[in-house]
Design a protein around this motif. Sequence first.
Motif, PDB file in Angstrom:
ATOM      1  N   ALA A  60       0.811  -1.220   0.000  1.00  0.00           N
ATOM      2  CA  ALA A  60       0.000   0.000   0.000  1.00  0.00           C
ATOM      3  C   ALA A  60       0.845   1.269   0.000  1.00  0.00           C
ATOM      4  N   TYR A  61       2.037   1.211   0.594  1.00  0.00           N
ATOM      5  CA  TYR A  61       2.827   2.428   0.778  1.00  0.00           C
ATOM      6  C   TYR A  61       4.133   2.367  -0.012  1.00  0.00           C
ATOM      7  N   PRO A  62       4.352   3.302  -0.934  1.00  0.00           N
ATOM      8  CA  PRO A  62       5.642   3.371  -1.624  1.00  0.00           C
ATOM      9  C   PRO A  62       6.725   3.824  -0.645  1.00  0.00           C
ATOM     10  N   PRO A  63       7.995   3.655  -1.011  1.00  0.00           N
ATOM     11  CA  PRO A  63       9.075   3.874  -0.037  1.00  0.00           C
ATOM     12  C   PRO A  63       9.105   5.261   0.583  1.00  0.00           C
ATOM     13  N   HIS A  64       8.759   6.293  -0.196  1.00  0.00           N
ATOM     14  CA  HIS A  64       8.848   7.657   0.332  1.00  0.00           C
ATOM     15  C   HIS A  64       7.657   8.030   1.214  1.00  0.00           C
ATOM     16  N   LEU A  65       6.623   7.178   1.276  1.00  0.00           N
ATOM     17  CA  LEU A  65       5.435   7.482   2.075  1.00  0.00           C
ATOM     18  C   LEU A  65       5.221   6.510   3.230  1.00  0.00           C
ATOM     19  N   ILE A  66       6.180   5.638   3.485  1.00  0.00           N
ATOM     20  CA  ILE A  66       6.108   4.750   4.642  1.00  0.00           C
ATOM     21  C   ILE A  66       6.252   5.584   5.917  1.00  0.00           C
ATOM     22  N   ASN A  67       5.432   5.266   6.918  1.00  0.00           N
ATOM     23  CA  ASN A  67       5.510   5.978   8.195  1.00  0.00           C
ATOM     24  C   ASN A  67       6.553   5.268   9.070  1.00  0.00           C
ATOM     25  N   TYR A  68       7.808   5.532   8.795  1.00  0.00           N
ATOM     26  CA  TYR A  68       8.899   4.834   9.475  1.00  0.00           C
ATOM     27  C   TYR A  68       8.875   5.078  10.989  1.00  0.00           C
ATOM     28  N   ARG A  69       8.577   6.299  11.404  1.00  0.00           N
ATOM     29  CA  ARG A  69       8.559   6.583  12.839  1.00  0.00           C
ATOM     30  C   ARG A  69       7.488   5.761  13.553  1.00  0.00           C
ATOM     31  N   ALA A  70       6.301   5.682  12.955  1.00  0.00           N
ATOM     32  CA  ALA A  70       5.234   4.888  13.572  1.00  0.00           C
ATOM     33  C   ALA A  70       5.622   3.416  13.611  1.00  0.00           C
ATOM     34  N   ASN A  71       6.237   2.919  12.553  1.00  0.00           N
ATOM     35  CA  ASN A  71       6.605   1.500  12.502  1.00  0.00           C
ATOM     36  C   ASN A  71       7.558   1.119  13.624  1.00  0.00           C
ATOM     37  N   LEU A  72       8.631   1.893  13.793  1.00  0.00           N
ATOM     38  CA  LEU A  72       9.631   1.534  14.808  1.00  0.00           C
ATOM     39  C   LEU A  72       9.101   1.760  16.217  1.00  0.00           C
ATOM     40  N   TRP A  73       8.325   2.820  16.414  1.00  0.00           N
ATOM     41  CA  TRP A  73       7.749   3.073  17.733  1.00  0.00           C
ATOM     42  C   TRP A  73       6.786   1.954  18.101  1.00  0.00           C
ATOM     43  N   ALA A  74       5.962   1.517  17.139  1.00  0.00           N
ATOM     44  CA  ALA A  74       4.996   0.449  17.404  1.00  0.00           C
ATOM     45  C   ALA A  74       5.697  -0.836  17.812  1.00  0.00           C
ATOM     46  N   LEU A  75       6.773  -1.176  17.125  1.00  0.00           N
ATOM     47  CA  LEU A  75       7.511  -2.385  17.481  1.00  0.00           C
ATOM     48  C   LEU A  75       8.110  -2.275  18.876  1.00  0.00           C
ATOM     49  N   ARG A  76       8.689  -1.126  19.178  1.00  0.00           N
ATOM     50  CA  ARG A  76       9.301  -0.941  20.510  1.00  0.00           C
ATOM     51  C   ARG A  76       8.245  -1.018  21.606  1.00  0.00           C
ATOM     52  N   SER A  77       7.045  -0.563  21.307  1.00  0.00           N
ATOM     53  CA  SER A  77       5.976  -0.576  22.308  1.00  0.00           C
ATOM     54  C   SER A  77       5.557  -1.998  22.683  1.00  0.00           C
ATOM     55  N   LEU A  78       5.855  -2.959  21.826  1.00  0.00           N
ATOM     56  CA  LEU A  78       5.546  -4.364  22.113  1.00  0.00           C
ATOM     57  C   LEU A  78       6.698  -5.071  22.820  1.00  0.00           C
ATOM     58  N   GLY A  79       7.772  -4.340  23.085  1.00  0.00           N
ATOM     59  CA  GLY A  79       8.916  -4.915  23.785  1.00  0.00           C
ATOM     60  C   GLY A  79      10.072  -5.309  22.888  1.00  0.00           C
ATOM     61  N   VAL A  80       9.987  -4.987  21.607  1.00  0.00           N
ATOM     62  CA  VAL A  80      11.038  -5.390  20.673  1.00  0.00           C
ATOM     63  C   VAL A  80      12.355  -4.680  20.991  1.00  0.00           C
ATOM     64  N   ARG A  81      13.439  -5.447  21.005  1.00  0.00           N
ATOM     65  CA  ARG A  81      14.774  -4.895  21.233  1.00  0.00           C
ATOM     66  C   ARG A  81      15.732  -5.188  20.088  1.00  0.00           C
ATOM     67  N   GLN A  82      15.332  -6.085  19.176  1.00  0.00           N
ATOM     68  CA  GLN A  82      16.182  -6.433  18.049  1.00  0.00           C
ATOM     69  C   GLN A  82      15.319  -6.514  16.784  1.00  0.00           C
ATOM     70  N   VAL A  83      15.846  -5.984  15.673  1.00  0.00           N
ATOM     71  CA  VAL A  83      15.094  -5.920  14.427  1.00  0.00           C
ATOM     72  C   VAL A  83      15.921  -6.504  13.290  1.00  0.00           C
ATOM     73  N   LEU A  84      15.327  -7.449  12.575  1.00  0.00           N
ATOM     74  CA  LEU A  84      15.907  -7.994  11.351  1.00  0.00           C
ATOM     75  C   LEU A  84      15.085  -7.474  10.189  1.00  0.00           C
ATOM     76  N   ALA A  85      15.742  -6.889   9.193  1.00  0.00           N
ATOM     77  CA  ALA A  85      15.031  -6.122   8.185  1.00  0.00           C
ATOM     78  C   ALA A  85      15.393  -6.547   6.767  1.00  0.00           C
ATOM     79  N   PRO A  86      14.731  -7.572   6.219  1.00  0.00           N
ATOM     80  CA  PRO A  86      14.950  -7.933   4.816  1.00  0.00           C
ATOM     81  C   PRO A  86      14.525  -6.802   3.878  1.00  0.00           C
ATOM     82  N   CYS A  87      15.265  -6.633   2.785  1.00  0.00           N
ATOM     83  CA  CYS A  87      14.939  -5.593   1.817  1.00  0.00           C
ATOM     84  C   CYS A  87      15.489  -5.966   0.452  1.00  0.00           C
TER      85      CYS A  87
END
Length: 264
Positions: A60-87
């Motif tokens: 749904a979201y092209p690269p320049h319109l991804i809400n990166y701040r919301a994505n990382l904050w949401a993950l941290r709010s669930l207790g995430v401390r490590q992120v693996l990011a395929p691209c």
Amino acid sequence: MSTPPASVAVIGGSGFYEFLDDATQVPVETPYGAPSADIAVGRVGGVSVAFLPRHGQGHAYPPHLINYRANLWALRSLGVRQVLAPCAVGGLLPSVAPGDVVVPDQLVDRTSGRIQTYVQTGAVHAPFADPYCDRLATALAAADPGVKRGGAMVVIEGPRFSTRAESQSYAAAGWSLVNMTGHPEAVLAREMRMCYSAIALVTDMDAGVESGEGVGQAEVFEMFAANIERLKGLLATVLADLPSPDGCACSSWADELELTYTIP
């Protein structure tokens, strides 16, 4: 119903929209708006894992319109401390080829207009000389001897691909990979005090490598789709035996600082 915690997250790239079986879908509200999708939380090898498709369901979201701040904050709010990011990435140097999986160790930002920090006031300067977590990179390389380690990934604004002159200039600088989503994702993870590693699948050789050749969307998506199961297998192996993030510099950089933003 209580929200299930997760200690590790996988952020899926182009065409990588599902990962976990029997997952709980968790909607998360953030101070920065909605993340790309609800977060799926399940277990892999006894580890609680969160999965978020970077581009949302159905891209749904092209690269320049991804809400990166919301994505990382949401993950941290669930207790995430490590992120693996395929691209998905394009190759720029002969040291990489289509089908290679590369864990880069450097990042070059050539984006424009993206909000790349949680800092809105005060003096908070996250160290970023080494943008990726060395511990995670070591674990990924150990999990699959075919994984290539090292190299710089230049991140462009997109959504267009590079001109031939741009590709040639990136290659001349010694950068081996080109991508559209790696920034600001990595630095936001650092500000959230999370370990982060990109897992770059080379889908094509970029426009400037051979005269007369260029990259198209169809081949990128086809190559990524052809390697989805390989990436999932690599992730499952790594997730089952991840090192502890305790004491890692990805988090401890802020131990003595007064942050002017909230880490959930």
